[in-house]
Design an enzyme around this catalytic site. Structure first.
Site, short mmCIF file in Angstrom:
data_model
loop_
_atom_site.label_atom_id
_atom_site.label_comp_id
_atom_site.label_asym_id
_atom_site.label_seq_id
_atom_site.Cartn_x
_atom_site.Cartn_y
_atom_site.Cartn_z
N ALA A 109 0.67 -1.36 -0.07
CA ALA A 109 -0.06 0.04 -0.12
C ALA A 109 0.80 1.37 0.04
CB ALA A 109 -0.75 -0.02 1.33
N ALA A 110 2.21 1.21 0.31
CA ALA A 110 2.74 2.56 0.37
C ALA A 110 3.27 3.13 -0.69
CB ALA A 110 3.89 2.30 1.46
N GLU A 132 1.85 -2.62 4.54
CA GLU A 132 3.23 -2.25 3.76
C GLU A 132 4.47 -3.17 4.45
OE1 GLU A 132 4.55 -0.80 1.01
OE2 GLU A 132 6.34 -1.51 1.73
N ASP A 177 -1.31 -4.17 -5.68
CA ASP A 177 -0.46 -3.31 -6.66
C ASP A 177 1.07 -3.73 -6.49
OD1 ASP A 177 -0.03 -0.76 -8.23
OD2 ASP A 177 0.49 0.26 -6.39
N CYS A 230 3.21 -1.20 -12.55
CA CYS A 230 3.38 -0.29 -13.60
C CYS A 230 4.64 -0.38 -14.28
CB CYS A 230 3.84 1.17 -12.39
SG CYS A 230 5.27 0.99 -11.43
N1 SAM Z 1 0.10 1.03 -3.91
C1 SAM Z 1 0.95 1.94 -3.59
C2 SAM Z 1 0.42 3.53 -4.02
O1 SAM Z 1 -0.50 3.31 -4.74
O2 SAM Z 1 0.91 4.32 -3.23
C3 SAM Z 1 2.30 1.71 -4.54
C4 SAM Z 1 2.80 0.46 -4.03
S1 SAM Z 1 4.43 -0.04 -4.69
C5 SAM Z 1 4.17 -0.18 -6.26
C6 SAM Z 1 4.72 -1.63 -4.23
C7 SAM Z 1 4.83 -1.60 -2.76
O3 SAM Z 1 5.23 -3.08 -2.47
C8 SAM Z 1 6.29 -1.02 -2.08
O4 SAM Z 1 5.81 -0.15 -1.24
C9 SAM Z 1 6.92 -1.90 -1.75
O5 SAM Z 1 7.75 -1.82 -0.54
C10 SAM Z 1 6.22 -3.17 -1.52
N2 SAM Z 1 6.80 -4.45 -1.41
C11 SAM Z 1 8.09 -4.76 -1.79
N3 SAM Z 1 8.63 -6.08 -1.69
C12 SAM Z 1 7.22 -6.78 -1.27
C13 SAM Z 1 6.87 -8.11 -1.12
N4 SAM Z 1 7.99 -8.93 -1.06
N5 SAM Z 1 5.82 -8.17 -0.55
C14 SAM Z 1 4.74 -7.10 -0.22
N6 SAM Z 1 4.92 -6.02 -0.64
C15 SAM Z 1 6.22 -5.72 -1.00
#
Ligand code: SAM
Length: 450
Positions: A109-110, A132, A177, A230
């Protein structure tokens, strides 16, 4: 024109045999924001901003604005009237179509662009779990949830497998996401390309497969899931979905109906999948690049989440009642106390024992020596009509800027007073003898260069 690496250019030529030149020539799209309808209407924001807004076609509250407008530096931004969000990134939450009262999970979510969009759609009703895994990013997510005045979210900092254990078949809707190779961002920030390698899509695809598999187990039967990235890499997009459907016969791919023009992809991307997914491509739309697939779980169990047994000690409830009577016009009822803090947990909130929680519903404030000190989160979530005493200032006036920097205000108000900027709540002040003491949190005050 952006200078892409040879290896990346070759990949794009293979993926888009008839339109790769247009793709490589595409420029970044204009910046955009999404109005936070929890705090302000689009028409009111348009009147207040010193910049023309042009609608984002696939998101009803999304607007492009001109590059010259410093949207991140206004008081209204600080007050949570809008969230600066790349236009393509507004599609996944729009497709998920969260409704008030639902149980919704935003798994990755972050910093919170899509979580805050889901929250606006849910209008404060139901439960939004925003997770997150990276602690520093979870803290930013939590701050954005607060700034935008979201009342019904849990902000968690959990690994996906631990979440899966806690929330089996629990959610009506899930947004995945996923972390990805980020090719959609290259057009905006070519530096992102420096981190890219030919192996990145395969490495990301394997991580995404695990995340998506866990998400599948957290969805109720009949529930819907949006998977988004993305990036343009088919391994992370259509081929990921193809493999997911083979591994999960209890899911179907729902055709997402949009007017968004789609690219002609190479033959190695299966048509039956590609035709139901949505790609936002920078040579076809004003957006930097995104992929979305809408999936429905057709079979399985619903498992009700264990309900918490929280309560509010009588002495704390009485202090809160006194505060409510003097400071609020619209009552909010706490249903949990953690230490000295009173909290309004959202309806449907599960037992939180053992989870890493940054934020649970709406933190109302603290009972200190028999008095109630309201939290900044409460101020951010209130509208001026909810508070008994309000000082509503012009958003770009000196007094308002001064308030953000910590200045004392003057005004003939007594006690806790909601300070607002053009009808959008900013924080607390406490009035006596013609002065209003500043309670805007020190940690949120901008630095002088701001
Ligand atoms: N949805 C967010 C927004 O709209 O603001 C952007 C999310 S970004 C595309 C993907 C997120 O997945 C990042 O914040 C990252 O830290 C997290 N992430 C990285 N590795 C991950 C893992 N193994 N499992 C879950 N989340 C992960």
């Amino acid at each position: 024109m952006i200078k892409y690496s040879d290896a990346y250019t070759e990949r794009i030529k293979r993926l888009l045999p008839s339109e790769w030149e247009d793709f490589l020539r595409a420029a970044a799209c204009p910046p955009s924001l999404r109005v936070n309808t929890l705090k302000m209407s689009a028409s009111h924001l348009a009147e207040l901003l010193d910049a023309p807004l042009a609608p984002v076609p696939w998101c009803k509250d999304g607007y492009y604005f001109p590059e010259r407008f410093a949207a991140g530096k206004t008081t209204l931004h600080e007050a949570g009237a809008y969230y600066i969000q790349e236009a393509s990134a507004m599609l996944p939450a729009a497709l998920l179509d969260a409704q008030p009262g639902e149980l919704v999970l935003d798994l990755c979510a972050a910093p919170g662009g899509k979580s805050t969009q889901l929250a606006a759609a849910m209008k404060g009703e139901g439960l939004l779990v925003c997770n997150e895994v990276v602690p520093s990013r979870a803290a930013i997510l939590s701050r954005n949830i607060e700034r935008l005045g979201v009342r019904n979210a849990l902000v968690l900092n959990e690994s996906v497998p631990r979440l899966e254990k806690n929330f089996p078949s629990a959610f009506d809707k899930i947004l995945v996401d996923a972390p990805c190779s980020g090719e959609g961002m290259f057009v905006k920030s070519p530096e992102a390309m420096a981190e890219w390698s030919q192996d990145a899509p395969a490495i990301c695809a394997s991580r995404q497969k695990a995340i998506l598999g866990s998400a599948a187990n957290m969805l109720k039967a009949g529930g819907t899931l949006v998977y988004s990235t993305c990036t343009f890499a088919p391994e992370e997009n259509e081929l990921q979905i193809e493999r997911f459907l083979l591994d999960h016969p209890d899911f179907e791919l729902v055709g997402a109906k949009t007017e968004i023009p789609q690219p002609h992809l190479a033959d190695f991307v299966p048509d039956e999948i590609a035709n139901k997914c949505v790609r936002l491509m920078p040579h076809l739309v004003k957006g930097n690049g995104h992929f979305c697939a809408l999936l429905r779980k057709t079979d399985g169990n619903d498992i009700a989440l264990p309900r918490p047994r929280y309560s509010v000690p009588r002495a704390m409830a009485s202090v809160w009642n006194d505060f409510c009577e003097t400071a609020l016009k619209t009552r909010v009822d706490p249903n949990a106390a953690f230490g000295d803090s009173l909290v309004a947990l959202p309806n449907g909130c599960p037992d939180l024992t053992g989870l890493k929680i940054l934020r649970a519903g709406l933190r109302l404030g603290e009972v200190v020596k028999g008095r109630f000190i309201p939290s900044h989160s409460l101020a951010a979530a209130l509208s001026p009509q909810d508070a008994a005493s309000v000082l509503d200032l012009p958003s770009e006036g000196d007094e308002t800027r001064g308030y953000l920097f910590g200045a004392t205000l003057s005004g003939d108000v007594r006690g806790w007073t909601l300070i607002a900027a053009d009808g959008c709540s900013l924080g607390w002040g406490k009035g006596s003898d013609g002065m209003i003491k500043n309670h805007y949190p020190k940690g949120l005050r901008p630095t002088r260069s701001h």
